[in-house]
Design a protein around this motif. Structure first.
Motif, PDB file in Angstrom:
ATOM      1  N   LYS A   1     -80.441  19.116  46.010  1.00  0.00           N
ATOM      2  CA  LYS A   1     -81.234  19.869  45.002  1.00  0.00           C
ATOM      3  C   LYS A   1     -81.195  18.973  43.524  1.00  0.00           C
ATOM      4  CE  LYS A   1     -76.695  22.000  43.637  1.00  0.00           C
ATOM      5  NZ  LYS A   1     -76.012  23.197  43.849  1.00  0.00           N
ATOM      6  N   SER A   2     -80.873  17.931  43.419  1.00  0.00           N
ATOM      7  CA  SER A   2     -80.919  17.278  42.102  1.00  0.00           C
ATOM      8  C   SER A   2     -80.799  15.775  42.295  1.00  0.00           C
ATOM      9  CB  SER A   2     -80.119  17.645  41.172  1.00  0.00           C
ATOM     10  OG  SER A   2     -78.729  17.595  41.468  1.00  0.00           O
TER      11      SER A   2
ATOM     12  N   TYR B   1     -93.141  17.305  28.444  1.00  0.00           N
ATOM     13  CA  TYR B   1     -93.126  18.605  29.158  1.00  0.00           C
ATOM     14  C   TYR B   1     -93.978  19.705  28.662  1.00  0.00           C
ATOM     15  CZ  TYR B   1     -88.840  15.766  29.825  1.00  0.00           C
ATOM     16  OH  TYR B   1     -87.831  14.857  30.068  1.00  0.00           O
TER      17      TYR B   1
ATOM     18  N   LYS C   1     -85.007  24.114  35.606  1.00  0.00           N
ATOM     19  CA  LYS C   1     -86.363  23.752  35.975  1.00  0.00           C
ATOM     20  C   LYS C   1     -86.790  22.306  36.017  1.00  0.00           C
ATOM     21  CE  LYS C   1     -90.800  24.987  34.085  1.00  0.00           C
ATOM     22  NZ  LYS C   1     -91.543  25.790  32.846  1.00  0.00           N
ATOM     23  N   GLN C   2     -86.020  21.517  35.294  1.00  0.00           N
ATOM     24  CA  GLN C   2     -86.343  19.967  35.340  1.00  0.00           C
ATOM     25  C   GLN C   2     -85.976  19.271  36.519  1.00  0.00           C
ATOM     26  OE1 GLN C   2     -85.607  18.740  31.311  1.00  0.00           O
ATOM     27  NE2 GLN C   2     -87.083  19.898  30.260  1.00  0.00           N
ATOM     28  N   GLN C   3     -84.967  19.886  36.945  1.00  0.00           N
ATOM     29  CA  GLN C   3     -84.325  19.225  38.061  1.00  0.00           C
ATOM     30  C   GLN C   3     -85.179  19.138  39.111  1.00  0.00           C
ATOM     31  OE1 GLN C   3     -80.654  21.546  39.249  1.00  0.00           O
ATOM     32  NE2 GLN C   3     -79.661  20.262  37.886  1.00  0.00           N
ATOM     33  N   LYS C   4     -85.386  18.014  39.750  1.00  0.00           N
ATOM     34  CA  LYS C   4     -86.188  17.678  40.937  1.00  0.00           C
ATOM     35  C   LYS C   4     -85.432  17.545  42.320  1.00  0.00           C
ATOM     36  CE  LYS C   4     -89.705  15.445  38.534  1.00  0.00           C
ATOM     37  NZ  LYS C   4     -90.616  14.374  38.032  1.00  0.00           N
ATOM     38  N   LYS C   5     -85.992  18.298  43.165  1.00  0.00           N
ATOM     39  CA  LYS C   5     -85.257  18.264  44.518  1.00  0.00           C
ATOM     40  C   LYS C   5     -85.538  16.810  45.202  1.00  0.00           C
ATOM     41  CE  LYS C   5     -85.157  22.855  45.703  1.00  0.00           C
ATOM     42  NZ  LYS C   5     -85.484  23.955  46.574  1.00  0.00           N
ATOM     43  N   ILE C   6     -84.271  16.284  45.722  1.00  0.00           N
ATOM     44  CA  ILE C   6     -84.745  14.823  46.472  1.00  0.00           C
ATOM     45  C   ILE C   6     -84.537  14.964  47.947  1.00  0.00           C
ATOM     46  CG2 ILE C   6     -83.948  12.493  46.469  1.00  0.00           C
ATOM     47  CD1 ILE C   6     -84.800  13.446  43.699  1.00  0.00           C
TER      48      ILE C   6
ATOM     49  N   GLU D   1     -82.206  17.160  52.404  1.00  0.00           N
ATOM     50  CA  GLU D   1     -82.647  17.634  51.123  1.00  0.00           C
ATOM     51  C   GLU D   1     -81.391  17.672  50.153  1.00  0.00           C
ATOM     52  OE1 GLU D   1     -84.911  21.514  49.562  1.00  0.00           O
ATOM     53  OE2 GLU D   1     -85.733  20.420  51.309  1.00  0.00           O
TER      54      GLU D   1
ATOM     55  N   LYS E   1     -98.676  18.920  29.768  1.00  0.00           N
ATOM     56  CA  LYS E   1     -98.894  19.447  30.716  1.00  0.00           C
ATOM     57  C   LYS E   1     -99.804  20.941  30.650  1.00  0.00           C
ATOM     58  CE  LYS E   1     -94.459  18.441  33.166  1.00  0.00           C
ATOM     59  NZ  LYS E   1     -93.260  18.681  33.834  1.00  0.00           N
TER      60      LYS E   1
ATOM     61  N   TYR F   1     -89.130  12.612  45.863  1.00  0.00           N
ATOM     62  CA  TYR F   1     -89.167  13.639  45.245  1.00  0.00           C
ATOM     63  C   TYR F   1     -89.800  14.866  46.035  1.00  0.00           C
ATOM     64  CZ  TYR F   1     -87.750  11.585  40.850  1.00  0.00           C
ATOM     65  OH  TYR F   1     -87.210  10.718  39.769  1.00  0.00           O
TER      66      TYR F   1
END
Length: 151
Positions: free
Chosen positions: A115-116, A29, A98-103, A113, A33, A150
């Motif tokens: 949100k996590s 992380y 911030k680490q949550q990725k939308k699916i 869509e 990066k 993602y």
């Protein structure tokens, strides 16, 4: 005083390891990066000088409920210019979101869509491990017929 005995030594070590030690559990992380530490802070006593004498509210880092945060000011470098002192709970909540990725869920009829990962699993009644497997492989989920991506 030896630096290892200083109250902020492990704060500094954690910052350095996250950025420069690939075997650290959070390197992916940070260092991976492109997150870096300014040259002055590579020296422990340079870091302490800025915390004690220049960083706004730097004295609060000596309390366990506060942390150093580089993200609020949008930086990829731990430095006096980028860092602020923030409550540990605020920093952890910001980091989690911030680490949550939308699916994106794609079926024959529609695209939805979420949100996590957690929300996707809950709404579609799918196991987390199954969803992650579908995301990695790009294959269609057998029960729902959906493809997951993602965003």
């Amino acid at each position: 005083m030896k630096k290892q005995e200083h109250q902020l030594f492990y704060t500094w070590v954690g910052m350095m390891y996250r950025c420069y030690k690939p075997y650290h559990k959070h390197y992916k992380y940070y260092g991976a990066k492109g997150v870096k530490v300014c040259s002055k802070w590579h020296d422990f006593w340079g870091f302490i000088d800025d915390v004690d004498n220049h960083l706004l509210n730097g004295h609060l880092l000596y309390e366990k409920r506060y942390q150093l945060d580089k993200d609020i000011n949008g930086g990829k470098v731990y430095s006096l210019e980028n860092c602020v002192v923030t409550l540990k709970t605020k920093n952890e909540n910001a980091s989690r979101s911030k680490q949550q990725k939308k699916i994106l869920v794609v079926s024959d009829k529609e695209e939805i869509e979420f949100k996590s990962l957690a929300e996707t699993c809950q709404k579609l009644n799918i196991k987390r491990s199954t969803l992650i497997s579908c995301l990695k492989r790009g294959n269609r989920h057998k029960k729902t017929g959906c493809i997951f991506k993602y965003l």
